[in-house]
Motif scaffolding. Structure first.
Motif, PDB file in Angstrom:
ATOM      1  N   VAL A  89       0.860  -1.189   0.000  1.00 53.94           N
ATOM      2  CA  VAL A  89       0.000   0.000   0.000  1.00 53.94           C
ATOM      3  C   VAL A  89       0.893   1.234   0.000  1.00 53.94           C
ATOM      4  CG1 VAL A  89      -1.985  -1.066   1.101  1.00 53.94           C
ATOM      5  CG2 VAL A  89      -0.195  -0.092   2.524  1.00 53.94           C
ATOM      6  N   LEU A  90       0.490   2.235  -0.763  1.00 53.51           N
ATOM      7  CA  LEU A  90       1.220   3.498  -0.862  1.00 53.51           C
ATOM      8  C   LEU A  90       0.403   4.585  -0.180  1.00 53.51           C
ATOM      9  CD1 LEU A  90       3.385   5.433  -1.972  1.00 53.51           C
ATOM     10  CD2 LEU A  90       2.149   5.431  -4.155  1.00 53.51           C
ATOM     11  N   THR A  91       0.959   5.143   0.900  1.00 53.79           N
ATOM     12  CA  THR A  91       0.274   6.194   1.648  1.00 53.79           C
ATOM     13  C   THR A  91       1.263   7.306   1.963  1.00 53.79           C
ATOM     14  OG1 THR A  91      -1.158   4.518   2.683  1.00 53.79           O
ATOM     15  CG2 THR A  91      -1.118   6.718   3.679  1.00 53.79           C
ATOM     16  N   ASP A  92       0.933   8.505   1.507  1.00 51.50           N
ATOM     17  CA  ASP A  92       1.770   9.681   1.772  1.00 51.50           C
ATOM     18  C   ASP A  92       3.226   9.448   1.359  1.00 51.50           C
ATOM     19  OD1 ASP A  92      -0.421  11.034   2.871  1.00 51.50           O
ATOM     20  OD2 ASP A  92      -0.038  10.205   4.867  1.00 51.50           O
ATOM     21  N   ALA A  98       0.336  -4.278   3.538  1.00 48.26           N
ATOM     22  CA  ALA A  98      -0.964  -4.120   4.197  1.00 48.26           C
ATOM     23  C   ALA A  98      -1.267  -5.273   5.135  1.00 48.26           C
ATOM     24  CB  ALA A  98      -2.065  -4.009   3.140  1.00 48.26           C
ATOM     25  N   ARG A 351      10.387   4.761   1.283  1.00 50.33           N
ATOM     26  CA  ARG A 351       9.813   5.998   0.758  1.00 50.33           C
ATOM     27  C   ARG A 351      10.098   6.087  -0.740  1.00 50.33           C
ATOM     28  NH1 ARG A 351      11.937   7.273   5.780  1.00 50.33           N
ATOM     29  NH2 ARG A 351      10.412   8.147   7.266  1.00 50.33           N
TER      30      ARG A 351
END
Length: 368
Positions: A89-92, A98, A351
């Motif tokens: 999952v890619l968040t911020d 996940a 990141r």
């Protein structure tokens, strides 16, 4: 230009592919299809046949478009467990798993950075020397892919491995040699309730030996650990056989051999005291890596970091990697930090911006 979205998607596609050590065929097939479609010379060697794996190393030759000596760039395809069914999952701007698995950035982030750096140079017409991309199998289980790599296909003498945690700009130049050890104590079985004095406890012998050993941090260059004990049986039988499995590591070969001999002598003393015997074996898993301070490859990496405004950090590590094997083959080799964090845990993350920096550094080194 570097395509950040393509880089991210390449990484996401790779981490979704199951790849425990020895079972890297889905990743190898994916890379072969991707790179063959772009017209590169792709070869899969037979390394897997040496250890029962389902794939060999993927070796890619990229013809020169400019002057300079050939160079190789390497990353491994396998991951530590649990790595089945990864759902990234890619968040911020941060990619994590996940579910309760590792992410697999170790070392699919390295693969992704190498691919995007190559595509960037080719698409923008930036000259580069002959390049060899080495995507190895079974690194996590003992660098078996690198150990059985078909070196006859690789014309480069400089190898840059992208397989270290830490900020982009980290350059690993020292890594220890590792020896695996197996110690089996042999005692004598007897009824523990009726005539225990006729028995020799292998468990007691092992405990006696371990209590004499210097373990964990030995000195600034050397560590040792016993990771497993197996043996014994019913509580009414004096155990006649126990096996210990362990390892020792050191940046100094002399200190490594001294630690192994110390542990063996502790076993000698315990066996003599209790009247049993033992078998002691060790095997060097991989050699140490020690890059000299005047290494041209190291200085090229330092200059590249400076040009990209990356903070360079030349370091040693307590772990091993394919870089140890390449160095042992007489190749000039460094291992680069690529921003992956908390590797070998289910909290692993990376990141996207760090992946972009890794691509920039890799592309700069590819240009010669």
């Amino acid at each position: 230009m570097i395509h950040k979205e393509r880089l991210t998607n390449t990484f996401l596609d790779l981490v979704r592919l199951d790849s425990p050590s020895g079972q890297e065929k889905p990743v190898a097939d994916h890379l072969c299809a991707l790179l063959s479609a772009r017209g590169y010379d792709v070869h899969v060697d037979n390394a897997g046949s040496f250890f029962g794996g389902n794939s060999g190393n993927v070796i890619v030759r990229v013809p020169a478009t400019g002057p300079g000596d050939a160079m190789a760039f390497s990353a491994h395809m396998d991951c530590v467990d649990p790595c089945i069914g990864v759902e990234p999952v890619l968040t911020d701007g941060v990619i994590r798993s996940a579910t309760n698995t590792v992410l697999g950035g170790d070392d699919k982030a390295g693969i992704s950075a190498i691919l995007e750096a190559l595509f960037h140079l080719e698409e923008d017409g930036i000259p580069h020397p002959e390049l060899f991309l080495l995507f190895t199998v079974c690194e996590e289980a003992g660098m078996f892919g690198a150990k059985h790599l078909d070196f006859s296909r690789i014309k480069a003498r400089d190898v840059i491995v992208l397989d270290s945690s830490g900020e982009v700009g980290t350059i690993i130049v020292r890594a220890p040699s590792k020896a695996g050890m197996t110690i089996t104590f042999h005692g004598r079985a007897a009824h523990a309730g009726i005539e225990p004095e006729k028995g020799i406890s292998a468990i007691q012998m092992a405990a006696n030996a371990v209590s004499r050993m210097k373990l964990l941090r030995i000195d600034e260059e050397t560590v040792a650990n016993l990771g497993r004990i197996e043996g014994g049986g019913q509580t009414n039988i004096v155990a006649d056989c126990v096996t210990l499995t362990g390892e020792a590591r050191s940046h100094s070969n002399a200190r490594l051999m001294a630690q192994i001999e110390h542990m063996r002598l502790c076993c000698v003393e315990a066996a003599q005291e209790l009247g049993g015997n033992f078998d002691f074996s060790h095997e060097i898993s991989y050699p140490a890596m020690d890059v000299p301070a005047d290494s041209k490859l190291l200085h090229r990496a330092l200059h590249a970091c400076n040009d990209l405004n990356l903070t360079a950090a030349v370091k040693g590590t307590g772990g091993g990697s394919d870089a140890n094997i390449f160095s042992g083959q007489g190749l000039s080799c460094i291992n680069l930090g690529i921003g992956m964090s908390r590797v070998h845990t289910t909290d692993e993350f990376i990141r996207v911006d760090d992946m972009v920096k890794a691509v920039q550094l890799t592309a700069a080194l590819m240009q010669r």
